[in-house]
Design a protein around this motif. Structure first.
Motif, PDB file in Angstrom:
ATOM      1  N   PHE A  21       0.841  -1.189   0.000  1.00  6.67           N
ATOM      2  CA  PHE A  21       0.000   0.000   0.000  1.00  6.67           C
ATOM      3  C   PHE A  21       0.879   1.243   0.000  1.00  6.67           C
ATOM      4  O   PHE A  21       1.773   1.389   0.835  1.00  6.67           O
ATOM      5  CB  PHE A  21      -0.902  -0.018   1.231  1.00  6.67           C
ATOM      6  CG  PHE A  21      -1.649   1.259   1.475  1.00  6.67           C
ATOM      7  CD1 PHE A  21      -2.522   1.764   0.528  1.00  6.67           C
ATOM      8  CD2 PHE A  21      -1.485   1.960   2.663  1.00  6.67           C
ATOM      9  CE1 PHE A  21      -3.221   2.940   0.757  1.00  6.67           C
ATOM     10  CE2 PHE A  21      -2.173   3.120   2.906  1.00  6.67           C
ATOM     11  CZ  PHE A  21      -3.050   3.623   1.945  1.00  6.67           C
ATOM     12  N   ALA A  40      -3.497   6.900  -0.364  1.00 10.48           N
ATOM     13  CA  ALA A  40      -4.848   7.130  -0.873  1.00 10.48           C
ATOM     14  C   ALA A  40      -5.053   8.609  -1.142  1.00 10.48           C
ATOM     15  O   ALA A  40      -4.363   9.466  -0.578  1.00 10.48           O
ATOM     16  CB  ALA A  40      -5.891   6.623   0.117  1.00 10.48           C
ATOM     17  N   TYR A  41      -6.007   8.893  -2.000  1.00 12.86           N
ATOM     18  CA  TYR A  41      -6.307  10.268  -2.415  1.00 12.86           C
ATOM     19  C   TYR A  41      -7.825  10.396  -2.543  1.00 12.86           C
ATOM     20  O   TYR A  41      -8.483   9.508  -3.091  1.00 12.86           O
ATOM     21  CB  TYR A  41      -5.642  10.563  -3.759  1.00 12.86           C
ATOM     22  CG  TYR A  41      -6.013  11.892  -4.383  1.00 12.86           C
ATOM     23  CD1 TYR A  41      -5.232  13.022  -4.164  1.00 12.86           C
ATOM     24  CD2 TYR A  41      -7.128  12.008  -5.202  1.00 12.86           C
ATOM     25  CE1 TYR A  41      -5.563  14.243  -4.745  1.00 12.86           C
ATOM     26  CE2 TYR A  41      -7.464  13.218  -5.785  1.00 12.86           C
ATOM     27  CZ  TYR A  41      -6.685  14.336  -5.557  1.00 12.86           C
ATOM     28  OH  TYR A  41      -7.014  15.531  -6.132  1.00 12.86           O
ATOM     29  N   SER A  81      -3.981  17.364  -1.821  1.00 15.90           N
ATOM     30  CA  SER A  81      -3.679  16.066  -1.241  1.00 15.90           C
ATOM     31  C   SER A  81      -3.389  16.113   0.251  1.00 15.90           C
ATOM     32  O   SER A  81      -3.310  15.073   0.887  1.00 15.90           O
ATOM     33  CB  SER A  81      -2.473  15.442  -1.958  1.00 15.90           C
ATOM     34  OG  SER A  81      -1.318  16.224  -1.748  1.00 15.90           O
ATOM     35  N   GLN A 137      -6.076  11.865   2.899  1.00 19.15           N
ATOM     36  CA  GLN A 137      -5.577  10.525   3.208  1.00 19.15           C
ATOM     37  C   GLN A 137      -4.259  10.246   2.509  1.00 19.15           C
ATOM     38  O   GLN A 137      -3.772   9.123   2.536  1.00 19.15           O
ATOM     39  CB  GLN A 137      -6.569   9.424   2.785  1.00 19.15           C
ATOM     40  CG  GLN A 137      -7.907   9.483   3.444  1.00 19.15           C
ATOM     41  CD  GLN A 137      -8.767   8.287   3.057  1.00 19.15           C
ATOM     42  OE1 GLN A 137      -8.356   7.417   2.305  1.00 19.15           O
ATOM     43  NE2 GLN A 137      -9.965   8.231   3.574  1.00 19.15           N
ATOM     44  N   ASN A 138      -3.647  11.235   1.876  1.00 23.50           N
ATOM     45  CA  ASN A 138      -2.477  10.962   1.057  1.00 23.50           C
ATOM     46  C   ASN A 138      -1.202  10.989   1.902  1.00 23.50           C
ATOM     47  O   ASN A 138      -0.223  11.635   1.574  1.00 23.50           O
ATOM     48  CB  ASN A 138      -2.361  11.983  -0.075  1.00 23.50           C
ATOM     49  CG  ASN A 138      -1.633  11.399  -1.272  1.00 23.50           C
ATOM     50  OD1 ASN A 138      -1.341  10.219  -1.299  1.00 23.50           O
ATOM     51  ND2 ASN A 138      -1.345  12.242  -2.245  1.00 23.50           N
ATOM     52  N   PHE A 191      -8.106  -5.061   2.467  1.00 22.31           N
ATOM     53  CA  PHE A 191      -7.987  -3.612   2.638  1.00 22.31           C
ATOM     54  C   PHE A 191      -8.298  -3.162   4.064  1.00 22.31           C
ATOM     55  O   PHE A 191      -7.925  -2.054   4.448  1.00 22.31           O
ATOM     56  CB  PHE A 191      -8.894  -2.894   1.638  1.00 22.31           C
ATOM     57  CG  PHE A 191      -8.368  -2.936   0.232  1.00 22.31           C
ATOM     58  CD1 PHE A 191      -7.639  -1.884  -0.295  1.00 22.31           C
ATOM     59  CD2 PHE A 191      -8.580  -4.043  -0.570  1.00 22.31           C
ATOM     60  CE1 PHE A 191      -7.142  -1.926  -1.586  1.00 22.31           C
ATOM     61  CE2 PHE A 191      -8.091  -4.104  -1.861  1.00 22.31           C
ATOM     62  CZ  PHE A 191      -7.357  -3.053  -2.378  1.00 22.31           C
ATOM     63  N   ILE A 243     -12.098   2.684   4.356  1.00 22.24           N
ATOM     64  CA  ILE A 243     -12.246   2.207   2.981  1.00 22.24           C
ATOM     65  C   ILE A 243     -13.663   2.521   2.518  1.00 22.24           C
ATOM     66  O   ILE A 243     -14.640   2.228   3.215  1.00 22.24           O
ATOM     67  CB  ILE A 243     -11.993   0.693   2.896  1.00 22.24           C
ATOM     68  CG1 ILE A 243     -10.551   0.381   3.277  1.00 22.24           C
ATOM     69  CG2 ILE A 243     -12.295   0.170   1.491  1.00 22.24           C
ATOM     70  CD1 ILE A 243      -9.515   1.008   2.377  1.00 22.24           C
ATOM     71  N   LEU A 245     -15.096   0.516  -2.855  1.00 24.73           N
ATOM     72  CA  LEU A 245     -14.172   0.242  -3.952  1.00 24.73           C
ATOM     73  C   LEU A 245     -14.837  -0.651  -5.001  1.00 24.73           C
ATOM     74  O   LEU A 245     -15.379  -1.706  -4.678  1.00 24.73           O
ATOM     75  CB  LEU A 245     -12.902  -0.429  -3.427  1.00 24.73           C
ATOM     76  CG  LEU A 245     -11.997   0.427  -2.535  1.00 24.73           C
ATOM     77  CD1 LEU A 245     -10.818  -0.395  -2.025  1.00 24.73           C
ATOM     78  CD2 LEU A 245     -11.506   1.668  -3.275  1.00 24.73           C
ATOM     79  N   SER A 255     -13.273   4.241  -5.878  1.00 23.75           N
ATOM     80  CA  SER A 255     -14.521   3.915  -5.189  1.00 23.75           C
ATOM     81  C   SER A 255     -15.711   4.643  -5.830  1.00 23.75           C
ATOM     82  O   SER A 255     -15.566   5.729  -6.388  1.00 23.75           O
ATOM     83  CB  SER A 255     -14.434   4.281  -3.700  1.00 23.75           C
ATOM     84  OG  SER A 255     -14.445   5.693  -3.525  1.00 23.75           O
ATOM     85  N   GLN A 303     -12.653   7.785  -3.702  1.00 25.63           N
ATOM     86  CA  GLN A 303     -11.348   7.454  -3.128  1.00 25.63           C
ATOM     87  C   GLN A 303     -10.489   6.723  -4.155  1.00 25.63           C
ATOM     88  O   GLN A 303     -10.930   5.759  -4.781  1.00 25.63           O
ATOM     89  CB  GLN A 303     -11.562   6.573  -1.896  1.00 25.63           C
ATOM     90  CG  GLN A 303     -10.311   6.123  -1.181  1.00 25.63           C
ATOM     91  CD  GLN A 303     -10.640   5.187  -0.023  1.00 25.63           C
ATOM     92  OE1 GLN A 303     -11.434   4.258  -0.161  1.00 25.63           O
ATOM     93  NE2 GLN A 303     -10.037   5.439   1.129  1.00 25.63           N
ATOM     94  N   ILE A 338      -6.927   4.619  -4.470  1.00 25.27           N
ATOM     95  CA  ILE A 338      -5.919   3.923  -3.669  1.00 25.27           C
ATOM     96  C   ILE A 338      -4.794   3.459  -4.596  1.00 25.27           C
ATOM     97  O   ILE A 338      -5.047   2.913  -5.669  1.00 25.27           O
ATOM     98  CB  ILE A 338      -6.523   2.741  -2.899  1.00 25.27           C
ATOM     99  CG1 ILE A 338      -7.411   3.268  -1.765  1.00 25.27           C
ATOM    100  CG2 ILE A 338      -5.446   1.818  -2.345  1.00 25.27           C
ATOM    101  CD1 ILE A 338      -8.037   2.195  -0.910  1.00 25.27           C
TER     102      ILE A 338
END
Length: 454
Positions: A78, A81-82, A143, A147-148, A401, A408, A411, A431, A442, A444
Motif C-alpha cells: 500500500f 490514498a487520495y 492532497s 488521506q495521502n 484492505f 475504505i 471500492l 470507489s 477514493q 488507492i
C-alpha cells in the motif's frame, strides 16, 4: 484465504511438459491440447515416461508446489490514498465511478460513472493523474487532507498528488442520442485494442431492461457495434420449468476486462474479453432452508465468469467458469465480485471483492486468480450445492484492505497504471460514492511486485 489448489505436486520436468499444454492457451486444458499438436504431445508423453523412470529408479529431484506453478509470484504494498474533491465537469456531477482503465499510450485514465442517466446522461470521464515523490515535503493542497499520507514502510517513490478530470464523454445509442433515464446501468469499462471502449450494463430487472455488453467509440461515445450475444441463462426471466433464471437486479455484469495483446496491438486481430456477475444468478441460489424467524440463511456467494472472443466477425462466448467469493460476515448485506483484471495471456487475473456490513462498513479484498485449471461450466443448468465435479477459479489473497488502517469506501474499479520509479507496477483502485455526501471518491495506490504490464 484461498480455494484449495489442484493436486499437481509433480516433478519439475513432468510438470513443465504438462503445463506447456495448458499454458499455451492459459484459459483451459482443452484448447491448449488442440493447439499444441500431435508432434509436441508426443514429446510431452516422452517426458512423462522419462520422469516415471526417474521416480522408479529413485532419482530424487526437488518437488515444486502446485501453487507456485499455478500462480505468478505476486505481492502488493500500500502506497497511499487520495480523495477526489466533489465537483461538476461540463454540467455533470463527477461521481459514481465504478470502473477504471489506463491508456498507456496517452498516460490517461478512463473512469465510468454508474449514473443511469438520472443526474446527467450516462458517461465516462478522462482523468489525468499527477504524481509527487514520497519524500516531497510540499504536496499540493488537494492532497494534504486527502488521506495521502505515506506509510512508514514505503520506499521512496511516487504518490498521487492530484487527479484532474479533463473531459467527459456521453454514451450514445446507435442513433446518436444519449441514453434515456434508466435505460442503461453502466458498471464495467475496458479499452479495446481497436481504441474503442467496451462497456457493461447491469440493466434493470424490475423494469424489464436486459443486461448488455457493448462497444462504443472512444471519442464520440456512440455505440459502434451490436451488443455481445449473451447466453440465455444470463437473461432475467423464467426457465422452462417456470423457475427464475438470469441476472438479479443490480447484481449483474459489474466486472469487465480485456486480455492484453502487447504494446502495439493490431486493430484487426481478434481479442478476448472477460466479464463476471457480481453475485449468483437466480438459478444458482440455494433453496432457502427452514430456519427460525430472524435467522439469515447462508447462501454461498458465487459468480460466473464469461469469456468472449471479439474480432471483425460476430463476437461469441468461448467458455464460462465458476468464481467463489470469500465468506462475508454474518451481518453483511452485500458480498460480490466487482472487478476482474486480466494480467496476461496465461490465464492470470486480479480480482476485487467488495462487501458491505451495516455494522462494519465497506470492506474489500484483492486476489490473484488463475483460470487455466477451472472447469468450463457452460453446460451446467445451475451452480447450486457442493458441485464436486466443478473446479472453481483458483485464487489467492493479495490484500485485505481492512488491514491498511484507513477508512475504505465503496471500492469498485481497478486498473494497472504506469510503472513506478522503483520498477514496480502500480495498481490504482477507485470507489463509487453513490453520489452521497456521506461517501467519497477514493483512489488507492498499490505497488505490485512480480509482474509488469507490457
Amino acid at each position: 484465504m484461498h480455494s484449495s489448489p489442484p493436486d499437481r505436486n509433480f516433478l519439475e520436468p513432468w510438470f513443465r511438459s504438462l503445463s506447456q499444454i495448458a499454458r499455451l492457451d492459459g484459459f483451459g486444458w482443452h484448447s491448449g491440447l488442440q493447439a499444441i499438436g500431435k508432434g509436441r504431445l508426443a514429446h510431452c508423453g516422452l517426458a512423462l515416461l522419462i520422469c516415471f523412470g526417474l521416480m522408479v529408479g529413485g532419482c530424487g529431484l526437488p518437488q515444486v508446489s502446485a501453487e507456485s506453478r499455478l500462480l505468478l509470484p505476486l505481492s502488493v504494498d500500500f502506497l497511499g490514498a487520495y480523495l477526489l474533491p466533489a465537483q461538476q465537469v461540463m454540467d455533470t456531477p463527477v461521481g459514481g465511478l465504478s470502473a477504471l482503465a489506463y491508456d498507456r499510450q496517452t498516460d490517461q485514465f478512463l473512469a465510468l460513472s454508474d449514473d443511469r442517466s438520472n443526474l446527467a446522461p450516462a458517461r465516462f470521464y478522462t482523468l489525468k493523474i499527477s504524481w509527487r515523490s514520497t519524500d516531497n515535503p510540499n504536496p499540493s493542497k488537494s492532497s494534504v487532507s486527502n488521506q495521502n499520507s505515506v506509510p512508514s514502510s514505503v520506499k521512496a517513490g511516487q504518490m498521487i498528488d492530484r487527479v484532474t478530470v479533463e473531459n467527459v464523454t456521453i454514451l450514445r445509442d446507435e442513433s446518436g442520442e444519449p441514453f434515456a433515464a434508466g435505460e442503461i446501468d453502466p458498471e464495467g469499462l475496458a479499452i479495446t485494442p481497436r481504441n474503442t471502449v467496451l462497456i457493461s450494463s447491469e440493466g434493470d430487472v424490475k423494469q424489464g431492461i436486459p443486461p448488455m455488453i457493448r462497444e462504443f467509440d472512444r471519442k464520440t461515445g456512440m455505440a459502434t457495434r451490436s451488443p455481445l450475444p449473451l447466453p440465455s441463462r444470463y437473461l432475467p426471466g423464467n426457465a422452462a420449468d417456470g423457475s427464475l433464471q438470469g441476472i438479479r437486479d443490480n447484481l449483474g455484469f459489474e466486472a469487465l476486462g480485456i486480455v492484453p495483446v502487447g504494446a502495439n496491438p493490431s486493430p484487426v486481430e481478434p481479442f478476448r474479453a472477460f466479464t463476471a456477475t457480481e453475485e449468483n444468478l437466480a438459478q444458482d441460489l440455494e433453496p432457502k432452508p427452514e430456519k427460525a424467524e430472524g435467522d439469515r440463511p447462508t447462501i454461498p456467494s458465487r459468480s460466473r465468469i464469461l469469456h468472449f472472443s471479439l474480432g471483425d466477425g460476430p463476437p461469441f462466448p468461448i467458455s464460462e467458469h465458476l468464481y467463489e467469493m470469500d465468506p462475508a460476515s454474518s451481518t453483511a448485506i452485500s458480498n460480490g465480485l466487482v472487478d476482474l483484471m486480466p494480467l496476461d495471456q496465461g490465464g492470470h487475473f486480479l480480482s476485487l471483492e467488495r462487501t458491505f456490513d451495516p455494522l462494519e462498513g465497506f470492506g474489500a479484498k484483492l486476489f490473484q486468480v488463475e483460470l487455466g485449471t477451472a472447469t468450463d461450466t457452460s453446460s451446467y443448468a445451475n451452480l447450486r450445492g457442493a458441485l464436486p465435479d466443478v473446479k472453481p477459479a483458483y485464487k489467492k489473497l493479495l490484500l485485505d484492505f481492512k488491514t491498511l488502517g484507513i477508512p475504505i469506501d465503496n471500492l469498485e474499479g481497478l486498473t494497472l497504471g504506469p510503472q513506478l520509479p522503483d520498477g514496480r507496477q502500480s495498481i490504482i483502485l477507485v470507489s463509487d460514492n453513490n453520489f452521497r455526501e456521506a461517501q467519497v471518491t477514493q483512489f488507492i495506490l498499490l505497488a505490485l511486485d512480480g509482474f509488469k504490464a507490457q
